[in-house]
Design a protein around this motif. Structure first.
Motif, mmCIF file in Angstrom:
data_model
loop_
_atom_site.group_PDB
_atom_site.id
_atom_site.type_symbol
_atom_site.label_atom_id
_atom_site.label_comp_id
_atom_site.label_asym_id
_atom_site.label_seq_id
_atom_site.Cartn_x
_atom_site.Cartn_y
_atom_site.Cartn_z
ATOM 1 N N ALA A 1 44.152 26.504 53.977
ATOM 2 C CA ALA A 1 42.789 27.021 53.849
ATOM 3 C C ALA A 1 42.724 28.084 52.752
ATOM 4 N N ILE A 2 43.761 28.922 52.681
ATOM 5 C CA ILE A 2 43.804 29.950 51.641
ATOM 6 C C ILE A 2 43.884 29.300 50.266
ATOM 7 N N ASP A 3 44.695 28.256 50.153
ATOM 8 C CA ASP A 3 44.801 27.554 48.868
ATOM 9 C C ASP A 3 43.446 27.018 48.423
ATOM 10 N N GLY A 4 42.611 26.652 49.382
ATOM 11 C CA GLY A 4 41.304 26.085 49.052
ATOM 12 C C GLY A 4 40.187 27.109 48.947
ATOM 13 N N TYR A 5 40.530 28.400 48.996
ATOM 14 C CA TYR A 5 39.503 29.446 48.926
ATOM 15 C C TYR A 5 38.762 29.373 47.586
ATOM 16 N N CYS A 6 37.448 29.467 47.638
ATOM 17 C CA CYS A 6 36.625 29.308 46.435
ATOM 18 C C CYS A 6 35.945 30.606 45.993
ATOM 19 N N GLY A 7 36.448 31.739 46.442
ATOM 20 C CA GLY A 7 35.832 33.015 46.089
ATOM 21 C C GLY A 7 36.399 33.595 44.812
ATOM 22 N N GLN A 8 36.351 34.919 44.690
ATOM 23 C CA GLN A 8 36.821 35.620 43.505
ATOM 24 C C GLN A 8 38.328 35.429 43.311
ATOM 25 N N PRO A 9 38.779 35.259 42.064
ATOM 26 C CA PRO A 9 40.213 35.059 41.792
ATOM 27 C C PRO A 9 41.091 36.213 42.301
ATOM 28 N N VAL A 10 40.618 37.449 42.189
ATOM 29 C CA VAL A 10 41.408 38.589 42.648
ATOM 30 C C VAL A 10 41.597 38.522 44.158
ATOM 31 N N THR A 11 40.530 38.205 44.873
ATOM 32 C CA THR A 11 40.610 38.078 46.327
ATOM 33 C C THR A 11 41.528 36.925 46.711
ATOM 34 N N HIS A 12 41.416 35.818 45.984
ATOM 35 C CA HIS A 12 42.248 34.649 46.262
ATOM 36 C C HIS A 12 43.732 34.990 46.099
ATOM 37 N N ALA A 13 44.049 35.713 45.031
ATOM 38 C CA ALA A 13 45.440 36.076 44.788
ATOM 39 C C ALA A 13 45.957 37.005 45.883
ATOM 40 N N ALA A 14 45.136 37.956 46.317
ATOM 41 C CA ALA A 14 45.542 38.866 47.389
ATOM 42 C C ALA A 14 45.793 38.104 48.683
ATOM 43 N N LEU A 15 44.946 37.123 48.979
ATOM 44 C CA LEU A 15 45.124 36.282 50.174
ATOM 45 C C LEU A 15 46.449 35.520 50.103
ATOM 46 N N LYS A 16 46.785 34.998 48.931
ATOM 47 C CA LYS A 16 48.021 34.222 48.785
ATOM 48 C C LYS A 16 49.268 35.110 48.857
ATOM 49 N N LEU A 17 49.151 36.358 48.346
ATOM 50 C CA LEU A 17 50.311 37.247 48.337
ATOM 51 C C LEU A 17 50.553 37.884 49.703
ATOM 52 N N ALA A 18 49.495 38.096 50.477
ATOM 53 C CA ALA A 18 49.606 38.817 51.750
ATOM 54 C C ALA A 18 50.678 38.254 52.685
ATOM 55 N N PRO A 19 50.729 36.941 52.939
ATOM 56 C CA PRO A 19 51.763 36.444 53.855
ATOM 57 C C PRO A 19 53.175 36.525 53.272
ATOM 58 N N LEU A 20 53.305 36.605 51.954
ATOM 59 C CA LEU A 20 54.622 36.637 51.327
ATOM 60 C C LEU A 20 55.255 38.026 51.368
ATOM 61 N N VAL A 21 54.439 39.078 51.422
ATOM 62 C CA VAL A 21 54.969 40.442 51.394
ATOM 63 C C VAL A 21 54.755 41.164 52.721
ATOM 64 N N PHE A 22 53.812 40.702 53.519
ATOM 65 C CA PHE A 22 53.413 41.246 54.828
ATOM 66 C C PHE A 22 53.470 42.774 54.921
ATOM 67 N N VAL A 23 52.888 43.435 53.913
ATOM 68 C CA VAL A 23 52.711 44.885 53.966
ATOM 69 C C VAL A 23 51.386 45.187 54.674
ATOM 70 N N ARG A 24 51.111 46.446 54.930
ATOM 71 C CA ARG A 24 49.842 46.817 55.543
ATOM 72 C C ARG A 24 48.706 46.559 54.555
ATOM 73 N N PRO A 25 47.507 46.212 55.048
ATOM 74 C CA PRO A 25 46.396 45.893 54.140
ATOM 75 C C PRO A 25 46.112 46.989 53.120
ATOM 76 N N GLY A 26 46.187 48.247 53.548
ATOM 77 C CA GLY A 26 45.930 49.345 52.615
ATOM 78 C C GLY A 26 46.976 49.420 51.514
ATOM 79 N N GLU A 27 48.224 49.108 51.852
ATOM 80 C CA GLU A 27 49.297 49.117 50.861
ATOM 81 C C GLU A 27 49.121 47.973 49.867
ATOM 82 N N LEU A 28 48.622 46.839 50.343
ATOM 83 C CA LEU A 28 48.416 45.689 49.464
ATOM 84 C C LEU A 28 47.295 45.953 48.471
ATOM 85 N N ARG A 29 46.152 46.399 48.970
ATOM 86 C CA ARG A 29 45.009 46.549 48.069
ATOM 87 C C ARG A 29 45.176 47.715 47.092
ATOM 88 N N HIS A 30 46.037 48.689 47.428
ATOM 89 C CA HIS A 30 46.290 49.818 46.527
ATOM 90 C C HIS A 30 47.467 49.550 45.580
#
Length: 395
Positions: A215-244
């Protein structure tokens, strides 16, 4: 001879102030302008001193004598009434808000920005309106409880307990700086409704994880948001650490992300080994946002990171409700699966950046287990790839 009310009312000063003595050092100073001031003169440590006891008739003759007797009892006990009055005045100036602001300034050097922001908000929103202007040494457990009850009434039990914890830390700081005698929140033990632990919603079943990744691979929103969604499961840091995340923290040669301690919840620097899949996402992102400070900048301005609600909002667009998956849920996903796969719990806890109570052991682990952590992170990324392409994989 002792003064009488009649003498006081009849007394007038014409050219210079007139002193009417009552005894024991107490006298009434009558000014040519008609003012009547109570004064007390006394000797302390061989020196003559004096203090004001108020204005007649606001302070009656009877009340002035009581104040005189109180002051003379202090002198008999070795206490200077003037010094005591100044100390009381200084204590009244030390309000709870003053000490709270000092404590928050100190925490700015220790807490992650998100945690500090929440602490500031809880204190200013729930505590200061009730006890902020009170001298801290005058605040009672009942005062603190009265500030916490409205939070409880809204069903925010965890917030009430967290706010109480912050108030306790402020009082302990006041004790350490000699402005309070003890942490009065200790008296509130058991006074609040127990907070029920609520885990972050997360997808942990392998088949469901595969569906989420597709479902994440098929996300059709903003590229920055899409990349963050794809990276999140690979690094599993806290959301605040990811977005900063900042580009200066990404080492492409060493294939690692070094997060400074001031951005971490526990205050310690954290290293995230980056699997080849994570590096691929970051290299693609560098072409898009590499000139900005943040890896995932806000859509409105590159001077700020993406909003804290962006990841959760994207998951909602993908059809995942708040009770199914959250940005924080990627951590529970990794923790659950890696433990089930038999990875050492210490490796998992280190990569989750959970607090290690034994500081010597924590330092040892951070220094010696990076090779194993790199191996685990790459194996985890490869496992996610398998789940992504396996629609019917069973545990």
């Amino acid at each position: 001879m002792a003064l009488t009310e009649l003498e006081i009312r009849a007394a007038k000063a014409v050219e210079k102030p007139l002193k009417l003595f009552d005894g024991g050092g107490l006298y009434l100073l009558v000014t040519p302008g008609g003012g009547r001031w109570w004064r007390l003169k006394y000797r302390y440590e061989g020196k003559e001193r004096g203090i004001s006891l108020g204005v007649y008739p606001d302070v009656s003759l009877k009340r002035a004598r009581i104040c005189r007797d109180d002051a003379r009892r202090m002198i008999a006990e070795g206490i200077d009434p003037s010094a005591r009055r100044q100390a009381d005045k200084n204590a009244r100036a030390v309000t709870f808000e003053l000490v709270a602001n000092e404590w928050l300034e100190l925490q700015a050097k220790k807490l992650a920005p998100v945690t500090l922001s929440k602490a500031r908000w809880m204190i200013s929103e729930f505590v200061l309106p009730h006890i902020g202007s009170r001298p801290i040494h005058k605040v009672t457990p009942a005062d603190v409880l009265a500030a916490l009850r409205p939070i409880e009434a809204r069903g925010k039990h965890e917030t009430a307990h967290r706010t109480k914890q912050y108030v306790g830390q402020i009082f302990r700081y006041a004790v350490a700086t000699s402005r309070a005698e003890r942490d009065i929140t200790a008296d509130l033990r058991g006074a609040l409704t127990p907070a029920t632990t609520k885990n972050h919603a997360a997808v942990t079943d392998p088949v469901a994880i595969g569906a989420l990744l597709r479902a994440i691979d098929g996300y059709c929103g903003q590229p920055v948001t899409h990349a963050a969604l794809k990276l999140a499961p690979l690094v599993f840091v806290r959301p605040g650490e990811l977005r900063h995340a900042e580009w200066s923290e990404i080492n492409f040669d060493a294939t690692e992300w070094r997060i400074p301690g001031e951005r971490m919840k526990m205050g310690d620097p954290h290293i995230v080994p980056l699997a080849t899949q994570a590096m691929r996402i970051l290299r693609d992102m560098h072409q898009l946002t590499g000139r900005s400070r943040y890896v995932f900048p806000s859509l409105r301005t590159s001077a700020r990171p993406m909003s804290e609600n962006t990841i959760n909002a994207a998951l909602r667009r993908l059809g995942y409700g708040t009770d199914e998956m959250t940005g924080h849920g990627f951590r529970a996903m990794a923790s659950t699966c890696l433990n089930e796969q038999g990875w050492h719990p210490d490796l998992i806890e280190l990569q989750l950046a959970h607090s290690e109570r034994n500081k010597v052991r924590a330092a040892y682990n951070r220094a010696t287990r990076m090779v194993e952590r790199r191996k685990m992170m790459q194996a985890w990324a490869d496992y996610l790839d398998v789940l992504r392409i396996s629609s019917d994989l069973k545990k």
